[in-house]
Design a protein around this motif. Structure first.
Motif, mmCIF file in Angstrom:
data_model
loop_
_atom_site.group_PDB
_atom_site.id
_atom_site.type_symbol
_atom_site.label_atom_id
_atom_site.label_comp_id
_atom_site.label_asym_id
_atom_site.label_seq_id
_atom_site.Cartn_x
_atom_site.Cartn_y
_atom_site.Cartn_z
ATOM 1 N N UNK A 1 5.501 0.782 -14.675
ATOM 2 C CA UNK A 1 5.538 1.225 -13.290
ATOM 3 C C UNK A 1 6.054 0.070 -12.440
ATOM 4 N N UNK A 2 7.032 0.349 -11.576
ATOM 5 C CA UNK A 2 7.720 -0.726 -10.869
ATOM 6 C C UNK A 2 7.405 -0.732 -9.373
ATOM 7 N N UNK A 3 7.281 -1.937 -8.847
ATOM 8 C CA UNK A 3 7.115 -2.171 -7.415
ATOM 9 C C UNK A 3 8.290 -3.008 -6.942
ATOM 10 N N UNK B 1 7.175 -1.576 -1.706
ATOM 11 C CA UNK B 1 6.951 -0.205 -2.169
ATOM 12 C C UNK B 1 6.172 -0.274 -3.475
ATOM 13 N N UNK B 2 4.853 -0.187 -3.354
ATOM 14 C CA UNK B 2 3.978 -0.369 -4.507
ATOM 15 C C UNK B 2 4.084 0.805 -5.472
ATOM 16 N N UNK B 3 4.351 0.490 -6.747
ATOM 17 C CA UNK B 3 4.373 1.483 -7.837
ATOM 18 C C UNK B 3 5.191 2.712 -7.464
ATOM 19 N N UNK B 4 6.329 2.460 -6.788
ATOM 20 C CA UNK B 4 7.185 3.561 -6.350
ATOM 21 C C UNK B 4 7.894 4.226 -7.528
ATOM 22 N N UNK C 1 17.103 -10.236 0.218
ATOM 23 C CA UNK C 1 16.303 -10.684 -0.934
ATOM 24 C C UNK C 1 15.612 -9.483 -1.546
ATOM 25 N N UNK C 2 15.536 -9.472 -2.867
ATOM 26 C CA UNK C 2 14.979 -8.338 -3.585
ATOM 27 C C UNK C 2 14.142 -8.847 -4.753
ATOM 28 N N UNK C 3 12.924 -8.305 -4.879
ATOM 29 C CA UNK C 3 12.050 -8.667 -5.992
ATOM 30 C C UNK C 3 11.512 -7.400 -6.641
ATOM 31 N N UNK C 4 11.173 -7.524 -7.916
ATOM 32 C CA UNK C 4 10.601 -6.408 -8.650
ATOM 33 C C UNK C 4 9.423 -6.914 -9.476
ATOM 34 N N UNK C 5 8.428 -6.059 -9.653
ATOM 35 C CA UNK C 5 7.269 -6.409 -10.481
ATOM 36 C C UNK C 5 6.804 -5.177 -11.229
#
Length: 211
Positions: A176-178, A191-194, A144-148
């Motif tokens: 900026x993506x997490x 991975x916050x704001x990687x 499972x993969x999510x992006x924010x």
């Protein structure tokens, strides 16, 4: 460049998988969901050809497609329902004499030992984002993969495109993506704001790995 085949890895040499990779028969491959998983393999029950004192540690990176013309016990080694590992010559030599051809094995899933963090490579365009996930430790296979983005309140669930390539049509440019990754053992890594807001397509970013 050594392509990663049905799992979608771009270059298994540069991505750290080396010769320790394997193509799996259809029952094990499970439509690509097993990509990235790690195994320990031992050659057994063949004293003439086996090196039973050695173990081989490999990562699943490809599919060994079935060939229904020969029988599954006479050339059609990857035909369902057979569980088969297709191993490259240099790696096969570690556990058995190469001229043995096909040998019986014992195998088991093991944690993946990776250097550094999970890697996210972003390709596509503003209307179609494709993220390759690689160098995953722990269970190794992502389910499972999510992006924010930093401007969004909610997570966007990504869908599997093929292998370990995940897609979304969400607009992500300029944010900026997490990334949040869930592995087959149920653990998650966020991975916050990687990815910085000025990211570009074709770039790779390193996030938090599983221990």
């Amino acid at each position: 460049m050594i392509k990663g085949g049905a799992c979608g890895y771009e270059d298994i040499g540069k991505e750290g998988y080396g010769i320790g990779t394997v193509a799996l028969s259809t029952p094990l491959f499970n439509n690509g969901q097993i990509c990235g998983a790690c195994y320990e393999i031992k050659c057994i029950e063949n004293p003439k050809y086996c090196h039973p004192e050695h173990s081989l540690f490999v990562t699943a990176t490809n599919l060994c497609p079935p060939n229904y013309y020969p029988a599954s016990d006479n050339g059609g080694w990857c035909n369902p329902p057979r569980e088969h590992f297709d191993i490259a010559y240099p790696a096969f030599n570690e556990i058995a004499e190469y001229n043995a051809g096909i040998v019986p094995i014992d195998y088991r899933r093991v944690p993946c030992q990776k250097q550094g963090g999970i890697r996210f490579t972003i390709t596509g365009n503003p209307y179609f984002n494709l993220v390759s996930v690689w160098n995953v430790g722990g269970a190794g296979d992502v389910v499972r993969m999510l992006v924010k983005g930093n401007k969004k309140l909610k997570w966007t669930v990504m869908t599997r495109n093929w292998g370990q390539k995940w897609q979304t049509n969400a607009m992500m440019v300029g944010e900026s993506l997490t990334f949040r990754v869930k592995a087959s053992d149920g653990r998650t890594s966020t991975s916050w704001h990687v990815v910085p807001s000025n990211w570009q397509y074709g770039q790779t970013f390193e996030g938090k790995n599983f221990k």
